[in-house]
Design an enzyme around this catalytic site. Structure first.
Site, PDB file in Angstrom:
ATOM      1  N   ILE A   1       3.716   2.502  -3.065  1.00 25.68           N
ATOM      2  CA  ILE A   1       2.935   2.403  -4.291  1.00 25.68           C
ATOM      3  C   ILE A   1       2.043   3.628  -4.463  1.00 25.68           C
ATOM      4  O   ILE A   1       1.936   4.181  -5.564  1.00 25.68           O
ATOM      5  CB  ILE A   1       2.091   1.112  -4.282  1.00 25.68           C
ATOM      6  CG1 ILE A   1       3.003  -0.121  -4.385  1.00 25.68           C
ATOM      7  CG2 ILE A   1       1.076   1.123  -5.421  1.00 25.68           C
ATOM      8  CD1 ILE A   1       2.274  -1.438  -4.162  1.00 25.68           C
ATOM      9  N   GLY A   2       1.392   4.063  -3.385  1.00 28.04           N
ATOM     10  CA  GLY A   2       0.502   5.212  -3.484  1.00 28.04           C
ATOM     11  C   GLY A   2       1.226   6.472  -3.893  1.00 28.04           C
ATOM     12  O   GLY A   2       0.746   7.239  -4.740  1.00 28.04           O
TER      13      GLY A   2
ATOM     14  N   TYR B   1      -2.801 -11.516   6.617  1.00 31.24           N
ATOM     15  CA  TYR B   1      -2.634 -10.651   5.448  1.00 31.24           C
ATOM     16  C   TYR B   1      -3.215 -11.283   4.189  1.00 31.24           C
ATOM     17  O   TYR B   1      -3.987 -10.646   3.449  1.00 31.24           O
ATOM     18  CB  TYR B   1      -1.155 -10.322   5.238  1.00 31.24           C
ATOM     19  CG  TYR B   1      -0.912  -9.466   4.024  1.00 31.24           C
ATOM     20  CD1 TYR B   1      -1.304  -8.126   4.017  1.00 31.24           C
ATOM     21  CD2 TYR B   1      -0.309  -9.977   2.876  1.00 31.24           C
ATOM     22  CE1 TYR B   1      -1.101  -7.330   2.898  1.00 31.24           C
ATOM     23  CE2 TYR B   1      -0.104  -9.191   1.761  1.00 31.24           C
ATOM     24  CZ  TYR B   1      -0.502  -7.866   1.777  1.00 31.24           C
ATOM     25  OH  TYR B   1      -0.300  -7.087   0.660  1.00 31.24           O
TER      26      TYR B   1
ATOM     27  N   GLY C   1      -1.303   7.542   0.254  1.00 35.06           N
ATOM     28  CA  GLY C   1      -0.490   8.098  -0.821  1.00 35.06           C
ATOM     29  C   GLY C   1       0.802   8.751  -0.388  1.00 35.06           C
ATOM     30  O   GLY C   1       1.466   9.400  -1.201  1.00 35.06           O
TER      31      GLY C   1
ATOM     32  N   SER D   1      -2.851  -8.212  -3.791  1.00 29.71           N
ATOM     33  CA  SER D   1      -1.561  -8.866  -3.608  1.00 29.71           C
ATOM     34  C   SER D   1      -1.618 -10.241  -4.238  1.00 29.71           C
ATOM     35  O   SER D   1      -2.683 -10.884  -4.254  1.00 29.71           O
ATOM     36  CB  SER D   1      -1.239  -8.997  -2.119  1.00 29.71           C
ATOM     37  OG  SER D   1      -0.089  -9.809  -1.921  1.00 29.71           O
TER      38      SER D   1
END
Length: 233
Positions: A17-18, A149, A13, A136
């Site tokens: 995004i977090g 990934y 975070g 994703s």
């Protein structure tokens, strides 16, 4: 669910995004704890957000236990786990090593699973809870250099579906958010955020999707949601 006074745990975070998600949820009344591996960065981010900091690495199972012990001691109960922490390695197939897979899978797959496993124990006792996994669009369509990934996010997608089947009878909603490219620090060794671009997604768009998914009445949930840039070209 109502965000006001909800207790929410977000991994990774401190950035991207977090961080954007923590900011938005706190502004709508939620009590948020963020995790991060770097102590200085984690505490700095928490102060700026008004969040509770937990220094922890999701790839370390001892840290996972520490995270939940610390969170429950501080907040007493958990409403939402957001599995956001993630890393990526991009290499051609003929340059890949086992170490590449192990490094990424320890965070994106094993870490997410162990965080969810700990949350599930709490949620089953409560007969209520929410897990949001940040996946994703690479999980649905691999690309050049994406063996490590993309496959890790495909594994997360499959685990999400398994957890949905397992936890729905306990009134637990498990949701997957699949962003396309987002201008964050993801993939950068210096962990510095990339500058926002008009034709690329920001963390704020993904945060909005997370907030909206959570705010649906608890009788329903969105199993999977993809977020794309309107015109990335």
């Amino acid at each position: 669910m109502k965000l006001d006074n909800a207790n929410i745990l977000i991994t990774g975070g401190t950035l991207g995004i977090g961080h954007a998600t923590a900011d938005l949820l706190i502004k709508h009344g939620a009590n948020v704890a963020i995790t991060g591996r770097d102590e200085k960065r984690t505490h700095k981010a928490a102060r700026s957000l008004g969040a509770f900091p937990i220094v922890a690495d999701v790839a370390d199972y001892g840290d996972v236990k520490h995270t939940f012990t610390t969170f429950m001691n501080e907040f007493g109960h958990l409403d939402v786990l957001i599995n956001n922490a993630g890393i990526g390695i991009y290499k051609p197939l003929d340059e890949l090593t086992i170490a590449d897979f192990e490094q990424v899978y320890r965070v994106n797959v094993y870490g997410a699973a162990m965080m969810a496993a700990s949350a599930a124990k709490i949620f089953k006792k409560q007969n209520y809870g929410n897990i949001i996994n940040i996946g994703s669009t690479a999980a649905t369509k691999g690309g050049e250099g994406g063996s490590v990934y993309a496959s890790s996010k495909a594994a997360l997608r499959s685990m999400t579906q398994s957890w949905q089947a397992e936890l729905r009878k306990y009134n637990v909603r498990v949701m997957l958010i699949n962003p396309s490219e987002v201008t964050t620090a993801f993939g950068r060794e210096d962990r510095e955020e990339r500058h926002a671009q008009p034709n690329k997604l920001r963390g704020q768009e993904i945060a909005w999707a997370i907030k909206s998914a959570l705010e649906m009445d608890n009788r329903g949930f969105i199993p999977e949601l993809a977020v794309w840039a309107t015109n990335p070209f």
